[in-house]
Design a protein around this motif. Structure first.
Motif, PDB file in Angstrom:
ATOM      1  N   TRP A   4       0.842  -1.188   0.000  1.00 51.76           N
ATOM      2  CA  TRP A   4       0.000   0.000   0.000  1.00 51.76           C
ATOM      3  C   TRP A   4       0.876   1.237   0.000  1.00 51.76           C
ATOM      4  O   TRP A   4       2.075   1.168   0.247  1.00 51.76           O
ATOM      5  N   ILE A   5       0.252   2.381  -0.285  1.00 52.92           N
ATOM      6  CA  ILE A   5       0.970   3.657  -0.346  1.00 52.92           C
ATOM      7  C   ILE A   5       0.351   4.607   0.674  1.00 52.92           C
ATOM      8  O   ILE A   5      -0.863   4.820   0.674  1.00 52.92           O
ATOM      9  N   GLY A   6       1.195   5.210   1.510  1.00 54.44           N
ATOM     10  CA  GLY A   6       0.707   6.135   2.530  1.00 54.44           C
ATOM     11  C   GLY A   6       0.015   5.390   3.660  1.00 54.44           C
ATOM     12  O   GLY A   6      -0.526   4.294   3.481  1.00 54.44           O
ATOM     13  N   GLY A   7       0.028   5.981   4.842  1.00 49.61           N
ATOM     14  CA  GLY A   7      -0.615   5.339   5.979  1.00 49.61           C
ATOM     15  C   GLY A   7       0.268   4.287   6.624  1.00 49.61           C
ATOM     16  O   GLY A   7       1.241   3.808   6.037  1.00 49.61           O
ATOM     17  N   ALA A   8      -0.093   3.927   7.843  1.00 53.10           N
ATOM     18  CA  ALA A   8       0.691   2.954   8.602  1.00 53.10           C
ATOM     19  C   ALA A   8       0.260   1.524   8.311  1.00 53.10           C
ATOM     20  O   ALA A   8       1.047   0.587   8.423  1.00 53.10           O
ATOM     21  N   THR A   9      -0.999   1.349   7.936  1.00 54.44           N
ATOM     22  CA  THR A   9      -1.544   0.017   7.662  1.00 54.44           C
ATOM     23  C   THR A   9      -2.493   0.096   6.475  1.00 54.44           C
ATOM     24  O   THR A   9      -2.778   1.183   5.953  1.00 54.44           O
ATOM     25  N   LEU A  10      -3.001  -1.046   6.069  1.00 55.92           N
ATOM     26  CA  LEU A  10      -3.992  -1.079   4.996  1.00 55.92           C
ATOM     27  C   LEU A  10      -5.249  -0.284   5.367  1.00 55.92           C
ATOM     28  O   LEU A  10      -5.922   0.272   4.499  1.00 55.92           O
ATOM     29  N   SER A  11      -5.535  -0.210   6.654  1.00 54.60           N
ATOM     30  CA  SER A  11      -6.765   0.457   7.097  1.00 54.60           C
ATOM     31  C   SER A  11      -6.752   1.953   6.837  1.00 54.60           C
ATOM     32  O   SER A  11      -7.793   2.563   6.583  1.00 54.60           O
ATOM     33  N   ASP A  12      -5.555   2.583   6.901  1.00 55.46           N
ATOM     34  CA  ASP A  12      -5.494   4.037   6.691  1.00 55.46           C
ATOM     35  C   ASP A  12      -4.638   4.396   5.474  1.00 55.46           C
ATOM     36  O   ASP A  12      -4.149   5.510   5.364  1.00 55.46           O
ATOM     37  N   ALA A  13      -4.480   3.442   4.556  1.00 55.77           N
ATOM     38  CA  ALA A  13      -3.656   3.678   3.369  1.00 55.77           C
ATOM     39  C   ALA A  13      -4.272   4.738   2.468  1.00 55.77           C
ATOM     40  O   ALA A  13      -5.495   4.844   2.349  1.00 55.77           O
ATOM     41  N   VAL A  14      -3.403   5.532   1.827  1.00 59.32           N
ATOM     42  CA  VAL A  14      -3.849   6.527   0.854  1.00 59.32           C
ATOM     43  C   VAL A  14      -4.274   5.839  -0.443  1.00 59.32           C
ATOM     44  O   VAL A  14      -5.272   6.218  -1.065  1.00 59.32           O
ATOM     45  N   PHE A  15      -3.522   4.828  -0.837  1.00 56.52           N
ATOM     46  CA  PHE A  15      -3.846   4.093  -2.068  1.00 56.52           C
ATOM     47  C   PHE A  15      -3.404   2.640  -1.910  1.00 56.52           C
ATOM     48  O   PHE A  15      -2.318   2.364  -1.406  1.00 56.52           O
TER      49      PHE A  15
END
Length: 379
Positions: free
Chosen positions: A157-168
């Motif tokens: 994933w791109i951005g964020g700490a985990t899949l839950s808050d990922a940017v993309f």
């Protein structure tokens, strides 16, 4: 397909998240937007000027290494690396331990680019070549445990700490085989009759959206642009790199990529990409012109006045154009002089303002070809 009718893809359900599945791209594209045609024409002219100028510059290959090092520094900087171009030319043993991972990533990029350019002589621009290049790119440093040279087998994933808050969230790894086969066909499908600059703009977007590796996708995607321009014959020498343009316009770079996925606005991305080619080609041509002026000025004002040392002085100057950060020992090796004579020659170069000592030490001194380095500084 008319670019204005382009559908970027759709969201699919993963386990407690949704990923983006891009549409395949191996099909014809056309457009009615006159701005794309105007930018395409201007970009083609600027690339032609760069190619023409490089043919008349003696020893162009001598200067290519600086372009590659600058690209490596800037492309790595987009990912958070903090080495500058001057530090990149210093030997690893002279780099502070806390900066060595950054230094290594830049050198990995240089080695990957050089190996890929050489490999293009025997291989097409393919997923095999991309994997080989990526293997070198992540061969050591922070990325060495992120499956160098292997397409991912898990979700990233791109951005964020985990899949839950990922940017993309890029497509699931189970989709990669079909997407990458289509991507490779698109790169090499000469029946499509798409101008090369539009084709690589679309390919770069698609590669960044697929994000096929666990790490190093951004660097590999930017490196891919130059490799395509060389493999397609649009560039005769690897003298054009877009990382500086992307770095200076980082928000626009990411925003325009996102606009394709969220609003299907492929035309806006292509325009941004073409502006980058125009801007970068103009600057690359101007840099070559400035290099030739600098070389001629130093030869006329300094080298020719060195009498019996002129030949060794010319050898050292040629070496500096390939490696503008040196030690006295390197000056000795490049000129064939004794250590004392090499030290004297470096002193003359320093007194003439050609070299600048940057350590302040009495021993283990490091010298920089300052005027040359400034030609490659970000402006």
């Amino acid at each position: 397909m008319d670019i204005k009718d382009f559908k970027a893809g759709s969201y699919r359900n993963g386990y407690q998240y949704r990923y983006f599945l891009p549409e395949k791209i191996n099909h014809p594209f056309y457009w009615t937007d006159p701005t794309i045609n105007e930018l395409l024409e201007k970009a083609s002219v600027r690339l032609g000027e760069l190619n023409s100028f490089s043919r008349f510059v003696p020893d162009t290959d001598m200067f290519i290494i600086m372009h590659i090092f600058k690209e490596a520094v800037l492309s790595s900087r987009i990912e958070g690396t903090r080495t500058n171009i001057e530090e990149a030319f210093i030997d690893e043993s002279d780099i502070n331990p806390e900066q060595r991972d950054d230094w290594q990533e830049v050198h990995n990029y240089v080695n990957a680019m050089n190996a890929a350019i050489e490999e293009l002589e025997t291989l097409p621009l393919s997923t095999r070549l991309i994997r080989n290049t990526h293997r070198i790119l992540l061969s050591s440093g922070r990325g060495q445990h992120k499956a160098p040279g292997e397409f991912r087998t898990s979700q990233n994933w791109i951005g964020g700490a985990t899949l839950s808050d990922a940017v993309f969230i890029p497509p699931a790894h189970t989709e990669l085989s079909d997407l990458l086969t289509d991507f490779e066909f698109f790169l090499n499908n000469q029946d499509l009759k798409i101008p090369h600059l539009v084709k690589i703009a679309i390919a770069h977007y698609q590669f960044e959206t697929i994000h096929p590796f666990l790490d190093g996708n951004g660097r590999m995607g930017r490196l891919l642009i130059t490799l395509y321009l060389v493999s397609s014959g649009l560039l005769e020498k690897p003298l054009l790199y877009l990382s500086e343009f992307f770095e200076k316009n980082r928000s626009l770079y990411y925003d325009n990529l996102t606009l394709v996925r969220t609003r299907n606005d492929l035309a806006q991305w292509i325009k941004f990409f073409l502006v980058g080619v125009i801007t970068t080609a103009e600057k690359a041509t101007e840099t070559l012109r400035n290099i030739m002026n600098l070389k001629a000025r130093i030869e006329q004002e300094h080298i020719l006045a060195m009498g019996k040392r002129s030949r060794q002085a010319m050898d050292l100057l040629r070496y500096l154009f390939k490696k503008p950060v040196i030690t006295v020992k390197e000056a000795q090796t490049s000129t064939g002089l004794s250590l004392k004579a090499a030290n004297d020659l470096v002193r003359v170069f320093t007194e003439s303002g050609i070299l600048k000592e940057i350590t302040g030490y009495q021993r283990n001194r490091i010298f920089v070809f300052d005027a040359y380095m400034k030609l490659f500084s970000e402006q």
